[in-house]
Write an enzyme that holds these catalytic residues in place. Structure first.
Site, PDB file in Angstrom:
ATOM      1  CE  LYS A   1      -0.203  -0.558   4.986  1.00  0.00           C
ATOM      2  NZ  LYS A   1      -0.904  -1.216   6.089  1.00  0.00           N
TER       3      LYS A   1
ATOM      4  CG  MET B   1       9.092  22.941   0.116  1.00  0.00           C
ATOM      5  SD  MET B   1       8.039  24.039  -0.856  1.00  0.00           S
ATOM      6  CE  MET B   1       7.190  24.942   0.435  1.00  0.00           C
TER       7      MET B   1
ATOM      8  NE  ARG C   1      -5.785  -0.094  11.402  1.00  0.00           N
ATOM      9  CZ  ARG C   1      -4.592  -0.180  10.808  1.00  0.00           C
ATOM     10  NH1 ARG C   1      -3.736   0.829  10.866  1.00  0.00           N
ATOM     11  NH2 ARG C   1      -4.245  -1.272  10.172  1.00  0.00           N
TER      12      ARG C   1
ATOM     13  CE1 TYR D   1      12.702  30.876   4.834  1.00  0.00           C
ATOM     14  CE2 TYR D   1      12.843  28.522   4.402  1.00  0.00           C
ATOM     15  CZ  TYR D   1      12.533  29.810   3.981  1.00  0.00           C
ATOM     16  OH  TYR D   1      12.063  30.014   2.706  1.00  0.00           O
TER      17      TYR D   1
HETATM   18  C1  PLP Z   1       0.030  -2.046   6.746  1.00  0.00           C
HETATM   19  C2  PLP Z   1      -0.502  -3.342   7.181  1.00  0.00           C
HETATM   20  C3  PLP Z   1       0.348  -4.446   7.316  1.00  0.00           C
HETATM   21  C4  PLP Z   1       1.856  -4.332   7.239  1.00  0.00           C
HETATM   22  O1  PLP Z   1       2.311  -3.803   8.468  1.00  0.00           O
HETATM   23  P1  PLP Z   1       3.852  -3.489   8.760  1.00  0.00           P
HETATM   24  O2  PLP Z   1       3.846  -3.012  10.165  1.00  0.00           O
HETATM   25  O3  PLP Z   1       4.247  -2.419   7.801  1.00  0.00           O
HETATM   26  O4  PLP Z   1       4.622  -4.726   8.575  1.00  0.00           O
HETATM   27  C5  PLP Z   1      -0.224  -5.679   7.585  1.00  0.00           C
HETATM   28  N1  PLP Z   1      -1.565  -5.796   7.747  1.00  0.00           N
HETATM   29  C6  PLP Z   1      -2.411  -4.745   7.650  1.00  0.00           C
HETATM   30  C7  PLP Z   1      -3.856  -4.953   7.856  1.00  0.00           C
HETATM   31  C8  PLP Z   1      -1.904  -3.489   7.383  1.00  0.00           C
HETATM   32  O5  PLP Z   1      -2.747  -2.439   7.314  1.00  0.00           O
END
Ligand code: PLP
Length: 341
Positions: A35, A291, A127, A243
């Site tokens: 992702k 930046m 979650r 800055y």
């Molecule tokens: C992002 C995610 C992972 C991977 O987690 P890491 O901590 O990056 O290894 C696995 N399962 C779900 C549901 C996730 O959202």
């Protein structure tokens, strides 16, 4: 086109990290979370590398992310499930949703036409996911479930919650008609084989992240930003850099200005705390990261010239401590201006 900053991506280290995580997963298969565009590296490059190494299961967040890699022909699970908008756009057949809510289950019953899905059950993180009670209630009866999954809230800590979540999840074994069960992310893999079930889902550690000490010896750095020197100058004693004049020269100091900044994901947290390397010479960041620009002390590199390249210190554990950002943020923030090599 040549960019004034670049991201070196070590594909051998990426594949080796997956092999190490697959080994630690024991008899479970080991997939890959890709992702957020492969955690900032570029999902296509990551998938091509890992599919060749043997990965069969890939995880993205949304259908847009799935569509972007559809032509690669790999098995994709969409972690955020399915929305009516996704159905209206036509459901691509190369991906399956991870159903998280009762509404998503209902939608998939009508729109999925018997196709396979995954299901997320919440075992304490609060979650995403159905409750254990919902899952046990028969709500899923008749669905073609490939993988039943849950997600650990505190796998990077020694928390009693880890075993509690594992045990709640394990209690569902055999009660739901799913091909496979999957719980562990990167840190979860390091918790031991009892967390691996049938399939593990690492993300962070594939890309060099070390969320638990057990992984430190097994995981190699994958990503290294490099930036070109635009200007070199001498800053006289008593003068300032950047800055808000956050750095003041105690004595005359040689300074190089690099073509990298927080818009590239080189965060403001590296102000006065990050470092770059010129060969073996460590060059501390001076003042506030801008930046698009960052200043470093190059007094120890008299031979460094304008247009030379410096390597940013980006070992993720140390860089996270230096910047106050998480290892995840250090990866996913890496911007589009880098030439990815
Ligand atoms: C992002 C995610 C992972 C991977 O987690 P890491 O901590 O990056 O290894 C696995 N399962 C779900 C549901 C996730 O959202």
């Amino acid at each position: 086109m040549s960019s004034p900053n670049r991201l070196r991506i070590d594909r051998t280290a990426l594949a080796d990290n997956w092999r190490a995580l697959a080994r630690m997963s024991g008899t479970a298969a080991c997939g890959a979370a890709v992702k957020a565009d492969g955690y900032g590296l570029g999902a296509r490059l990551v998938i091509e590398t890992l599919a060749t190494a043997g990965v069969r299961d890939f995880f993205v967040a949304t259908w847009d992310e799935a569509r972007a890699i559809a032509d690669l022909g790999v098995s994709i699970a969409v972690l955020h499930g399915v929305r009516p908008e996704d159905v209206a756009e036509g459901l691509p057949i190369y991906a399956r949703p991870v159903l998280n809510t009762a509404a998503q289950v209902a939608l998939w019953r009508s729109a999925g036409a018997g196709r396979a899905c995954d299901v997320m059950v919440d075992t304490g993180m609060n979650r995403l996911g159905l409750t254990v009670e919902e899952v046990a209630s028969g709500m899923l009866d008749g669905l073609a479930i490939d993988t039943l999954m849950s997600h650990l809230a505190c796998a990077d800590e020694d928390s009693a919650m880890n075993a509690a979540q594992r045990d709640r999840f394990a209690a569902l074994a055999g009660r739901i008609d799913a091909q496979r069960m999957s719980l562990a992310n990167s840190a979860g893999i390091a918790l031991g084989h009892s967390f691996a079930f049938d399939l593990t889902r690492p993300g962070l550690s594939l890309y060099g992240g070390v969320p638990r000490a057990e992984l430190a010896g097994a995981i190699r750095q994958v990503v290294t930003p490099e930036a070109q020197v635009i200007q070199r100058r001498c800053v006289k004693a008593g003068e300032v850099v950047g800055y808000n004049a956050l750095w003041v020269a105690e004595h005359d100091t040689e300074v190089a200005i690099l073509n990298i900044g927080y818009a590239d994901g080189y965060w403001r947290g590296f102000s006065n705390s990050g470092a770059a390397w010129f060969g073996d010479v460590r060059l501390p960041v001076l003042g506030r990261v801008s930046m698009d620009l960052t200043a470093v002390d190059v007094s120890a590199a008299p031979e460094l010239l304008e247009s030379d390249w410096l390597v940013l210190d980006y070992a993720l554990s140390e860089a996270a401590s230096a910047s106050g950002m998480s290892q995840y943020e250090l990866l996913t923030g890496l911007g589009p201006r880098f030439e990815r090599l």
